[in-house]
Enzyme design. Structure first.
Site, PDB file in Angstrom:
ATOM      1  N   LYS A 113      -4.140  -5.252   1.488  1.00  0.00           N
ATOM      2  CA  LYS A 113      -3.733  -3.985   0.891  1.00  0.00           C
ATOM      3  C   LYS A 113      -2.605  -4.234  -0.105  1.00  0.00           C
ATOM      4  CE  LYS A 113      -2.981   0.788   2.381  1.00  0.00           C
ATOM      5  NZ  LYS A 113      -2.893   1.678   3.561  1.00  0.00           N
ATOM      6  N   ASP A 252     -12.147  10.316   3.928  1.00  0.00           N
ATOM      7  CA  ASP A 252     -12.091   8.906   3.540  1.00  0.00           C
ATOM      8  C   ASP A 252     -11.057   8.138   4.352  1.00  0.00           C
ATOM      9  OD1 ASP A 252     -10.481  10.697   1.718  1.00  0.00           O
ATOM     10  OD2 ASP A 252      -9.576   8.771   1.204  1.00  0.00           O
ATOM     11  N   ASN A 253     -10.297   8.837   5.196  1.00  0.00           N
ATOM     12  CA  ASN A 253      -9.351   8.179   6.098  1.00  0.00           C
ATOM     13  C   ASN A 253      -9.836   8.194   7.544  1.00  0.00           C
ATOM     14  OD1 ASN A 253      -7.574   7.668   4.012  1.00  0.00           O
ATOM     15  ND2 ASN A 253      -6.378   9.518   4.345  1.00  0.00           N
TER      16      ASN A 253
END
Length: 485
Positions: A113, A252-253
């Site tokens: 990330k 999307d989380n």
């Protein structure tokens, strides 16, 4: 020979059609160096306890040198953000590097990330800042210590690269591990893009990789969705039981394996406030603490709609109808353990309801209260009563609670000992995370390491670190956190 050749590395997601992702090489930061390495987690995969013992670790995870066994890629997905569908999502600053197997043969994603620009970065810079990376590292490990399904953090790096947010900050990298990085939004993207054959392929792979027990079912896809719904209910019930607010429950989380995913503006409850909002961008309170169970169902309904070409409507509705019952069952189980009331007795529901009412009306610290209850084998009930402003009402409730405890088969000593195993003494209060972040401005990472140690075993006493279990200062209560990272 590469260091990585000794490990079982796979790249199964890269075998899917190119419409699922884009290959992207990570963009290195300047003078990357370790902040912290999760030695205990690393050893589960045969990785070194000390990252400095092998220079290839840093070069591999910083993007300086990508091992041949890795296939860095940015996933394409979509999602509902604050209730509105956004088709333009994807890994905008993260890359799936590969999968690695632990000593028991389980495959886990390796994800970087903050790795730089991807085709899905939109207006972003593809970077992560040290501030938010510290928060994600600490919270994912805090959740793991509490026993809550979650992604994990293998390591964190800092750099000399400046990144602009509200002001200039330090660029950082997080090595994240997860059962999978496939989200509800993957299925939404394929459905709304009318890529139905690709969606079927993804469902087949999700079943093969994560829900093999569904293969032999009469309706494998329906069984898969039912498993996802069940795992989601369990995860959110655990959030509610420990007082955790995620802050940005966009689809999307949401992980398809029910792991807590993407730590942004999260917060643990201090004073018990059911409507607590930890995300300062959540103006309507959509993701408030007490809304999380409802939003879980909303998100599952969005996923169900996107799977409607694969699963019959009646089967989708059946799983959705079971959600609230399942969540209530899991929550009840967890709360009974926390209160030491494992048998079911008449009047229990009212005892629970009145407890939450009192906590809310008196703004009592949730974690401190639950921990205090677990010491009633050795401490006077007044230690609990004194947490409340309305001591008369608190005394009445505690007396009712103790009378109810007498109906349990176990002695007070055994009951309370078991309660101390599920009621943490230490949680990641936002002010503690902020103090750790502040120290890094002088290059001091000691607070991150101290918190990591405490949060890995939050039920233990750790008498030398008693101050970390104290109530937060006024400035540290009910902090609202930005999504910016």
């Amino acid at each position: 020979m590469s260091f990585w050749n000794a490990f079982s590395i796979t790249t199964r997601y890269a075998e899917l059609p190119r419409s699922f992702f884009t290959y992207v090489q990570p963009t290195p930061l300047e003078n990357t160096r370790w902040v912290i390495w999760n030695s205990k987690l690393a050893t589960q995969f045969g990785l070194p306890e000390d990252p400095e013992s092998n220079t290839e670790l840093l070069s591999s995870f910083s993007g300086e040198h990508v091992p041949a066994v890795f296939s860095p890629l940015a996933m394409k997905y979509a999602g509902h953000q604050f209730g509105g569908y956004n088709p333009d999502l994807g890994d905008g600053r993260g890359l799936l590097l590969a999968e690695i197997k632990d000593k028991e043969g389980n495959s886990v994603d390796l994800h970087l990330k903050g790795a730089g620009l991807t085709p899905y970065s939109r207006s972003g810079d593809g970077r992560a800042v040290l501030r938010s990376t510290i928060r994600e590292y600490l919270c994912s490990e805090a959740m793991a210590g509490l026993g809550i399904p979650t992604t994990r953090a293998l390591g964190m790096m800092t750099s000399d690269t400046p990144v602009f947010r509200e002001g200039y900050e330090t660029g950082a990298l997080l090595v994240r591990m997860a059962e999978t990085h496939i989200r509800f939004g993957h299925f939404e993207h394929l459905f709304y893009s009318n890529l139905l054959s690709e969606q079927k392929l993804l469902a087949d792979k999700v079943i093969e990789w994560h829900y093999p027990q569904c293969i032999a079912k009469d309706k494998p896809y329906a069984a898969m969705f039912d498993e996802i719904a069940d795992k989601t209910a369990y995860m959110i019930a655990y959030w509610q039981a420990v007082g955790f607010a995620h802050g940005v429950m966009n689809t999307d989380n949401m992980s398809i394996t029910g792991q807590t995913f993407d730590y942004g503006p999260f917060g643990f409850l201090d004073d018990y406030e059911p409507s607590y909002i930890c995300n300062h961008s959540d103006y309507q309170g959509r993701y408030a603490f007490n809304q999380q169970p409802r939003i879980g169902l909303w998100n599952l309904s969005a996923l169900a709609h996107s799977l409607s070409s694969l699963i019959e409507k009646s089967d989708l509705e059946s799983s959705l109808e079971k959600y609230e019952t399942r969540l209530g069952h899991y929550f009840s189980q967890l709360m009974r353990k926390k209160l030491g009331l494992l048998s079911k007795q008449e009047g229990d529901s009212r005892l629970f309801e009145s407890m939450f009412e009192l906590l809310s009306q008196n703004s009592v610290d949730y974690t401190r209260f639950m921990r205090a209850l677990s010491y009633l084998d050795s401490q006077d009930k007044q230690t609990v009563v004194d947490l409340f402003l309305d001591r008369e009402a608190a005394t009445l409730w505690v007396e009712l609670y103790l009378a109810r405890c007498e109906k349990e088969d176990k002695s007070a000593e055994i009951r309370c000992k078991e309660m101390r195993r599920v009621n943490p003494k230490y949680i990641l209060r936002n002010y503690l995370a902020q103090q750790a972040i502040n120290k890094t401005k002088d290059g001091d990472y000691s607070e991150i390491k101290t918190l990591s140690m405490l949060l890995a075993s939050p039920f233990d006493e750790h008498p030398r670190f008693e101050s970390y279990a104290q109530l937060p200062p006024e400035w540290g209560k009910k902090m609202e956190i930005s999504c910016s990272s």
